[in-house]
Design an enzyme around this catalytic site. Structure first.
Site, PDB file in Angstrom:
ATOM      1  CG  ASP A 118      -1.944   1.034   1.276  1.00 33.17           C
ATOM      2  OD1 ASP A 118      -2.060   1.796   0.319  1.00 33.17           O
ATOM      3  OD2 ASP A 118      -2.632   1.147   2.312  1.00 33.17           O
ATOM      4  CE  LYS A 146      -4.881  -1.399  -0.684  1.00 33.16           C
ATOM      5  NZ  LYS A 146      -5.477  -0.824   0.527  1.00 33.16           N
ATOM      6  CB  VAL A 168      -8.677  -5.680  -1.217  1.00 33.75           C
ATOM      7  CG1 VAL A 168      -9.043  -4.751  -2.365  1.00 33.75           C
ATOM      8  CG2 VAL A 168      -7.156  -5.673  -0.997  1.00 33.75           C
ATOM      9  CG  ASP A 174      -6.518  -8.876   8.666  1.00 37.10           C
ATOM     10  OD1 ASP A 174      -5.580  -8.448   7.966  1.00 37.10           O
ATOM     11  OD2 ASP A 174      -6.718  -8.503   9.838  1.00 37.10           O
ATOM     12  NE  ARG A 180      -5.333 -12.826   9.107  1.00 39.45           N
ATOM     13  CZ  ARG A 180      -4.561 -11.750   8.930  1.00 39.45           C
ATOM     14  NH1 ARG A 180      -4.089 -11.464   7.738  1.00 39.45           N
ATOM     15  NH2 ARG A 180      -4.280 -10.950   9.934  1.00 39.45           N
TER      16      ARG A 180
HETATM   17  P1  IMP Z   1       1.968  -0.500   3.719  1.00 36.27           P
HETATM   18  O1  IMP Z   1       3.056  -0.430   4.742  1.00 36.27           O
HETATM   19  O2  IMP Z   1       1.117   0.740   3.712  1.00 36.27           O
HETATM   20  O3  IMP Z   1       2.469  -0.840   2.329  1.00 36.27           O
HETATM   21  O4  IMP Z   1       0.962  -1.607   4.178  1.00 36.27           O
HETATM   22  C1  IMP Z   1       1.303  -2.922   4.094  1.00 36.27           C
HETATM   23  C2  IMP Z   1       0.502  -3.812   5.012  1.00 36.27           C
HETATM   24  O5  IMP Z   1      -0.760  -3.241   5.405  1.00 36.27           O
HETATM   25  C3  IMP Z   1       0.169  -5.061   4.241  1.00 36.27           C
HETATM   26  O6  IMP Z   1       1.203  -6.022   4.365  1.00 36.27           O
HETATM   27  C4  IMP Z   1      -1.135  -5.482   4.849  1.00 36.27           C
HETATM   28  O7  IMP Z   1      -0.881  -6.277   5.985  1.00 36.27           O
HETATM   29  C5  IMP Z   1      -1.785  -4.194   5.263  1.00 36.27           C
HETATM   30  N1  IMP Z   1      -2.729  -3.724   4.222  1.00 36.27           N
HETATM   31  C6  IMP Z   1      -2.553  -2.693   3.368  1.00 36.27           C
HETATM   32  N2  IMP Z   1      -3.604  -2.535   2.562  1.00 36.27           N
HETATM   33  C7  IMP Z   1      -4.487  -3.514   2.904  1.00 36.27           C
HETATM   34  C8  IMP Z   1      -5.801  -3.888   2.415  1.00 36.27           C
HETATM   35  O8  IMP Z   1      -6.371  -3.312   1.479  1.00 36.27           O
HETATM   36  N3  IMP Z   1      -6.373  -4.957   3.031  1.00 36.27           N
HETATM   37  C9  IMP Z   1      -5.784  -5.634   4.047  1.00 36.27           C
HETATM   38  N4  IMP Z   1      -4.570  -5.325   4.529  1.00 36.27           N
HETATM   39  C10 IMP Z   1      -3.925  -4.268   3.962  1.00 36.27           C
END
Ligand code: IMP
Ligand code: MG
Length: 193
Positions: A118, A146, A168, A174, A180
């Site tokens: 994300d 994303k 999502v 989850d 999950r």
């Molecule tokens: P980031 O550090 O913002 O890239 O987020 C990464 C982590 O957030 C992922 O490994 C997921 O565990 C969680 N995450 C981010 N977006 C989603 C989503 O849309 N659904 C569920 N978990 C998410």
């Protein structure tokens, strides 16, 4: 339990306990087809130097299982569990290692298997953490990315699908530890508590 026969008119699904989940954005068939392709590419790229697959729990557990079976090399498998500080749906980028690796990374060809990128902050932290252990190489295979959300430059060698910036669930992902076990990726538009 999931009743795959009960399709919702909007393209979502109704679970047996009455919960409804949003429309499917990546179907079970599309997931499996793409994972077969990723497995074939990784098999070709790592021939002669089998990777150590590092799955990031809990979200990557299903992807890790299917991807590892699609890689026709004698790979090793290990897991880390991390938890990001922040709200339920937004990471702060500060990551706590909840379960560390069992295997030594020194001189290994490490392939990180992630569920979703994300902001990219979690992965960016992990990459720094793993590089400090001096692997021979370090690459990332992320099932989902994303679109337009990354706040840091990331080198993602393998990506399953680029998706819109919706929240999502399913196939490992989850909301508050639920959903999950859905076999496809759905948009989630319910409460995020
Ligand atoms: P980031 O550090 O913002 O890239 O987020 C990464 C982590 O957030 C992922 O490994 C997921 O565990 C969680 N995450 C981010 N977006 C989603 C989503 O849309 N659904 C569920 N978990 C998410
Ligand atoms: Mg994750």
């Amino acid at each position: 339990m999931i009743d795959p026969g009960t399709d919702h008119p909007t393209g979502g699904a109704r679970l047996e306990d009455g919960d409804e989940v949003g429309r499917v954005i990546v179907s079970e068939a599309d997931l499996q087809a793409r994972i077969a392709e990723l497995g074939a590419t990784i098999t070709a790229d790592y021939r002669g130097r089998p990777p150590l697959l590092v799955g990031v729990l809990k979200g990557a557990f299903m992807f890790m299982s299917d991807l590892s079976q699609a890689i026709r090399l004698p790979c090793e498998v290990d897991f880390m569990a991390v938890s990001s500080y922040g709200s339920a749906t937004r990471t702060s980028g500060v990551v706590r290692i909840v379960k560390d690796l069992d295997l030594d990374l020194l001189d290994r060809h490490v392939l990180v298997v992630e569920d979703i990128v994300d902001s990219g902050l979690t992965l960016s932290y992990l990459q720094r953490y793993l590089l400090a252990r001096q692997p021979a190489s370090l690459e990332v295979c992320a099932l989902l990315v994303k679109e337009g959300q990354q706040r840091t430059a990331l080198d993602l060698r393998y990506v399953g699908f680029t998706i819109p910036a919706d929240f999502v669930i399913g196939y490992g992902l989850d909301v508050a530890e639920r959903y999950r076990n859905l076999p496809a990726i759905h948009v989630y538009d319910g409460p995020r508590g």
